[in-house]
Each structure stands twice: as C-alpha cells, then as structure tokens.
Design an enzyme around this catalytic site. Structure first.
Site, PDB file in Angstrom:
ATOM      1  N   ASP A 156      21.426  24.200   2.380  1.00  0.00           N
ATOM      2  CA  ASP A 156      20.608  23.909   3.573  1.00  0.00           C
ATOM      3  C   ASP A 156      21.303  24.427   4.830  1.00  0.00           C
ATOM      4  O   ASP A 156      21.550  23.696   5.778  1.00  0.00           O
ATOM      5  CB  ASP A 156      20.340  22.397   3.680  1.00  0.00           C
ATOM      6  CG  ASP A 156      21.608  21.570   3.745  1.00  0.00           C
ATOM      7  OD1 ASP A 156      22.655  22.027   3.247  1.00  0.00           O
ATOM      8  OD2 ASP A 156      21.556  20.455   4.311  1.00  0.00           O
ATOM      9  N   TYR A 179      33.853  15.290  13.280  1.00  0.00           N
ATOM     10  CA  TYR A 179      34.970  14.335  13.391  1.00  0.00           C
ATOM     11  C   TYR A 179      36.273  14.925  13.909  1.00  0.00           C
ATOM     12  O   TYR A 179      37.289  14.257  13.921  1.00  0.00           O
ATOM     13  CB  TYR A 179      35.228  13.682  12.018  1.00  0.00           C
ATOM     14  CG  TYR A 179      33.999  13.002  11.472  1.00  0.00           C
ATOM     15  CD1 TYR A 179      33.666  11.716  11.890  1.00  0.00           C
ATOM     16  CD2 TYR A 179      33.148  13.659  10.593  1.00  0.00           C
ATOM     17  CE1 TYR A 179      32.520  11.103  11.422  1.00  0.00           C
ATOM     18  CE2 TYR A 179      31.999  13.057  10.119  1.00  0.00           C
ATOM     19  CZ  TYR A 179      31.688  11.785  10.538  1.00  0.00           C
ATOM     20  OH  TYR A 179      30.553  11.172  10.082  1.00  0.00           O
ATOM     21  N   GLU A 246      31.986  14.428  -1.192  1.00  0.00           N
ATOM     22  CA  GLU A 246      32.755  14.722   0.021  1.00  0.00           C
ATOM     23  C   GLU A 246      33.944  13.766   0.137  1.00  0.00           C
ATOM     24  O   GLU A 246      35.028  14.164   0.564  1.00  0.00           O
ATOM     25  CB  GLU A 246      31.844  14.619   1.253  1.00  0.00           C
ATOM     26  CG  GLU A 246      32.482  15.105   2.533  1.00  0.00           C
ATOM     27  CD  GLU A 246      31.466  15.162   3.670  1.00  0.00           C
ATOM     28  OE1 GLU A 246      30.964  16.255   3.972  1.00  0.00           O
ATOM     29  OE2 GLU A 246      31.184  14.091   4.264  1.00  0.00           O
TER      30      GLU A 246
HETATM   31  C1  2GW Z   1      18.801  14.999  -3.078  1.00  0.00           C
HETATM   32  C2  2GW Z   1      18.718  13.694  -2.603  1.00  0.00           C
HETATM   33  C3  2GW Z   1      19.406  13.318  -1.484  1.00  0.00           C
HETATM   34  C4  2GW Z   1      20.210  14.269  -0.854  1.00  0.00           C
HETATM   35  C5  2GW Z   1      20.292  15.571  -1.326  1.00  0.00           C
HETATM   36  C6  2GW Z   1      19.581  15.942  -2.447  1.00  0.00           C
HETATM   37  C7  2GW Z   1      19.657  17.319  -2.964  1.00  0.00           C
HETATM   38  C8  2GW Z   1      20.801  18.103  -2.762  1.00  0.00           C
HETATM   39  C9  2GW Z   1      18.559  17.909  -3.642  1.00  0.00           C
HETATM   40  O1  2GW Z   1      17.484  17.289  -3.871  1.00  0.00           O
HETATM   41  N1  2GW Z   1      18.644  19.201  -4.090  1.00  0.00           N
HETATM   42  C10 2GW Z   1      19.782  19.943  -3.903  1.00  0.00           C
HETATM   43  O2  2GW Z   1      19.820  21.129  -4.295  1.00  0.00           O
HETATM   44  N2  2GW Z   1      20.873  19.396  -3.267  1.00  0.00           N
HETATM   45  C11 2GW Z   1      22.100  20.221  -3.129  1.00  0.00           C
HETATM   46  O3  2GW Z   1      23.185  19.441  -2.693  1.00  0.00           O
HETATM   47  C12 2GW Z   1      21.917  21.317  -2.065  1.00  0.00           C
HETATM   48  O4  2GW Z   1      22.707  22.447  -2.401  1.00  0.00           O
HETATM   49  C13 2GW Z   1      22.465  20.663  -0.826  1.00  0.00           C
HETATM   50  O5  2GW Z   1      22.821  21.574   0.187  1.00  0.00           O
HETATM   51  C14 2GW Z   1      23.647  19.892  -1.411  1.00  0.00           C
HETATM   52  C15 2GW Z   1      24.120  18.703  -0.563  1.00  0.00           C
HETATM   53  O6  2GW Z   1      23.012  17.902  -0.180  1.00  0.00           O
HETATM   54  P1  2GW Z   1      22.590  17.848   1.356  1.00  0.00           P
HETATM   55  O7  2GW Z   1      22.705  19.220   1.921  1.00  0.00           O
HETATM   56  O8  2GW Z   1      21.258  17.195   1.477  1.00  0.00           O
HETATM   57  O9  2GW Z   1      23.667  16.890   1.938  1.00  0.00           O
HETATM   58  P2  2GW Z   1      24.264  16.902   3.453  1.00  0.00           P
HETATM   59  O10 2GW Z   1      23.801  18.087   4.194  1.00  0.00           O
HETATM   60  O11 2GW Z   1      24.010  15.569   4.040  1.00  0.00           O
HETATM   61  O12 2GW Z   1      25.764  17.076   3.141  1.00  0.00           O
HETATM   62  C16 2GW Z   1      27.028  16.510   3.082  1.00  0.00           C
HETATM   63  O13 2GW Z   1      27.207  15.323   2.346  1.00  0.00           O
HETATM   64  C17 2GW Z   1      26.970  15.405   0.932  1.00  0.00           C
HETATM   65  C18 2GW Z   1      27.400  14.115   0.323  1.00  0.00           C
HETATM   66  O14 2GW Z   1      26.461  13.117   0.504  1.00  0.00           O
HETATM   67  C19 2GW Z   1      27.698  16.539   0.257  1.00  0.00           C
HETATM   68  O15 2GW Z   1      29.088  16.295   0.201  1.00  0.00           O
HETATM   69  C20 2GW Z   1      27.465  17.817   1.016  1.00  0.00           C
HETATM   70  O16 2GW Z   1      28.199  18.876   0.440  1.00  0.00           O
HETATM   71  C21 2GW Z   1      27.850  17.629   2.465  1.00  0.00           C
HETATM   72  O17 2GW Z   1      27.615  18.828   3.183  1.00  0.00           O
HETATM   73 MN    MN Z   2      23.828  20.062   3.490  1.00  0.00          MN
END
Ligand code: 2GW
Ligand code: MN
Length: 296
Positions: A156, A179, A246
C-alpha cells in the site's frame, strides 16, 4: 565483457571530493554501533552505483497483495519501475490469492516478476504471521538461488524518488516516520513480558517500520525464521503482539543490530506533512480507506 579493473582505467569517475569537515549537521548519519543512517546528502548516488553495478547483483522484492490489496499493485509496480534499483536486476515476487487480478505492468530490461499464489484470509493476524512464513519458505525454495539481496515491502505504498544501491547492506531496517522524534519509552513496542516481542521501557534504539525489511538474502532469511517462530509461539499462548510482526521485527533488531539504517525518507506516510530534515520522500504509504480494503 571488459574486466572491472580494466574498465576503471579506461573510464575515470569524477565526483565531488568527500569532506571530513562539511556534511549534514541537522541529522545523525551514523548509529552508536557505527551503521550508516542513510539521508539525502550523506551519499553520492553516482559513486555508490559505480561500486555496486559491476557486482552484477540481483535484488529480490517481495510484496503481498491479499484480497482487496491487489488494487495497490499497479501503482506500487509502476513507481518501482521508475525509482527502485534502476539499472539493477530486479525480481519481484508477488504473493496473492487473486493471481488473475495482478496488473500487467511493463518492466524494464533485466527486471522480472513472478506471481505466487497463496491462500487468502479474513484475519489480519493470519496474513501478518504468514508473511514471515511465506518469505522464509520462498527464500528456501527459490529466492536463495535467484537473488543476492532482498527487500520485503508493504504494497500500500508508492515510490516517489530514487531508492538505489545506497540502501544495500547485510541487514537493513528503516526508521518509522511516526516516532523518530520520541523518546524510547513512547515507542509502541510490545510491553507485555509474556510476549516474545517484549521490550522493556529502558531499552530500544529506534522504532523501525514493518513496511520494509532488507539485506542479504541469508540475513533476512534468519530474521523471518526467528520472527515467524516467535509469532507462532505467542499465538500458542494466545498473545498477539501490539503491532504484529512489526513488534517482532523491533525486538529482533534490538538484539541483532542492523548494519544499515534507512532514514524516514525511505518510509513516509502520505498523510504526514514533510518535515525539514526530510529533503526527499522516496517511498511512502498511501492513504487507504480501511473500510474499503480490509476484509471485515
Ligand atoms: C488485512 C486486514 C487488516 C490489515 C491488513 C490486511 C491485509 C494486509 C490484507 O488484507 N491484504 C494484504 O495483502 N496485506 C499485506 O500486508 C499488504 O502487503 C500490506 O501492505 C501489508 C501490511 O498491512 P497494512 O499495509 O494494511 O498495514 P499498515 O500499513 O498499517 O502497516 C504496518 O503495520 C503492520 C502491522 O500491523 C505491518 O507490520 C506493516 O508491515 C506495517 O507497515
Ligand atoms: Mn502498509
């Protein structure tokens, strides 16, 4: 092909003289364990490319696009083609449950994309845990033979400016943009001793972002293996760390120091205004409509 040393005799590389006295003074560019912190103005892109290009390296890039997150692939890939490791061999590994929805993006020469089908899930905890597992097993099966370095990125997001060979290192982490002005007791580390991701209030270097893990394939392999095992151990005890993988990443990096740290230029967030020390935003998370992209 001309051998490297011959080549260097015939083409002189001219660049600005490095200074011992003049450089950036508004930011810290080295950690207390002497790993560089990469900021604009601390490296010469022509010079670093000249060191790494002759090594004929292949850079693996993993990205997960499960469920509705496939919609982020087009921009991610198109902007990566413009800015990410330009001039290097790049192999993208796209993990998705919707292979037919992977957009066809024109790749430059020397760049290749594999789509790897993985199960979908409605539970974030599962996607999160399985990311580490899938990276680990794909390194074992494939990436180990196909690449030298690996970067595992959130989908994303978009690239906006150069992300190049200055980011290469044995174990590479990025400082989270939210942070870096905070004291360690304010970092959102996992604080419950019952979790294997636990970090006490008086420990911690930086708060690293989970949206990027990088380095030599073997070093990232060990990281994913350890984080996966701990994640599963926690799950067995019905504990989910505060910020899922993370949190585990932060714990791992506290006791296994990264050899290179990327400044928040390499992980910004579109909702956040640029601050004065950030001269260039290279990669940032897009603003997403959670109700629209997340499973439930
Ligand atoms: C499904 C349910 C809730 C949250 C995310 C997802 C989901 C994540 C999904 O339905 N499909 C999917 O492909 N993802 C993958 O996981 C996708 O590559 C995405 O970029 C990645 C991390 O989810 P994201 O981008 O929604 O989380 P962020 O932007 O809040 O990211 C941080 O925190 C996360 C931990 O909760 C991770 O550590 C992530 O790497 C962080 O950047
Ligand atoms: Mn993300």
């Amino acid at each position: 092909d001309i051998p490297i040393d011959e080549d260097q005799k015939s083409t002189r590389l001219l660049y600005k003289q490095p200074s011992v006295l003049v450089g950036r003074t508004d930011v810290v560019a080295v950690t207390p364990w002497l790993a560089p912190i990469v900021w604009e103005g601390t490296f010469d892109p022509v010079l670093v490319d000249n060191i790494y290009k002759p090594m004929n390296l292949t850079i693996a890039t993993t990205v997960f696009a499960i469920g509705k997150y496939v919609r982020f692939l087009q921009d991610f890939l198109e902007t990566a083609e413009e800015h990410f490791m330009v001039g290097f061999h790049v192999r993208y590994y796209v993990f998705t449950d919707r292979p037919h929805d992977v957009p066809s993006v024109n790749l430059s020469q020397g760049r290749h994309l594999s789509v790897i089908q993985v199960p979908g899930s409605n539970r974030w905890q599962e996607i999160s845990a399985r990311r580490m597992e899938i990276i680990q097993t794909t390194i074992e099966r494939q990436i180990r033979r196909e690449a030298d370095y690996i970067f595992c990125l959130d989908v994303d997001s978009k690239f906006h400016a150069r992300w190049g060979s200055e980011s290469l290192g044995r174990l590479v982490a990025v400082i989270h943009p939210g942070y870096y002005e905070q004291t360690r007791d304010r970092f959102p580390y996992e604080r419950r001793p019952a979790s294997t991701a636990y970090i006490p209030m008086d420990e911690g270097d930086y708060y690293y972002g989970g949206a990027m893990i990088g380095g030599f394939v073997e070093d990232v392999y060990t990281l994913t293996k350890v984080c996966r095992t701990r994640f599963e151990e926690d799950a067995g005890n019905s504990i989910e760390a505060a910020w899922q993988e993370e949190s585990h990443l932060n714990r791992y990096l506290l006791y296994n120091k990264p050899s290179k740290v990327l400044s928040p230029e390499y992980l910004w967030q579109d909702f956040k205004a640029k601050t004065k020390e950030v001269k260039v935003i290279r990669f940032s998370g897009v603003i997403k409509n959670y109700a629209e992209v997340r499973p439930n």
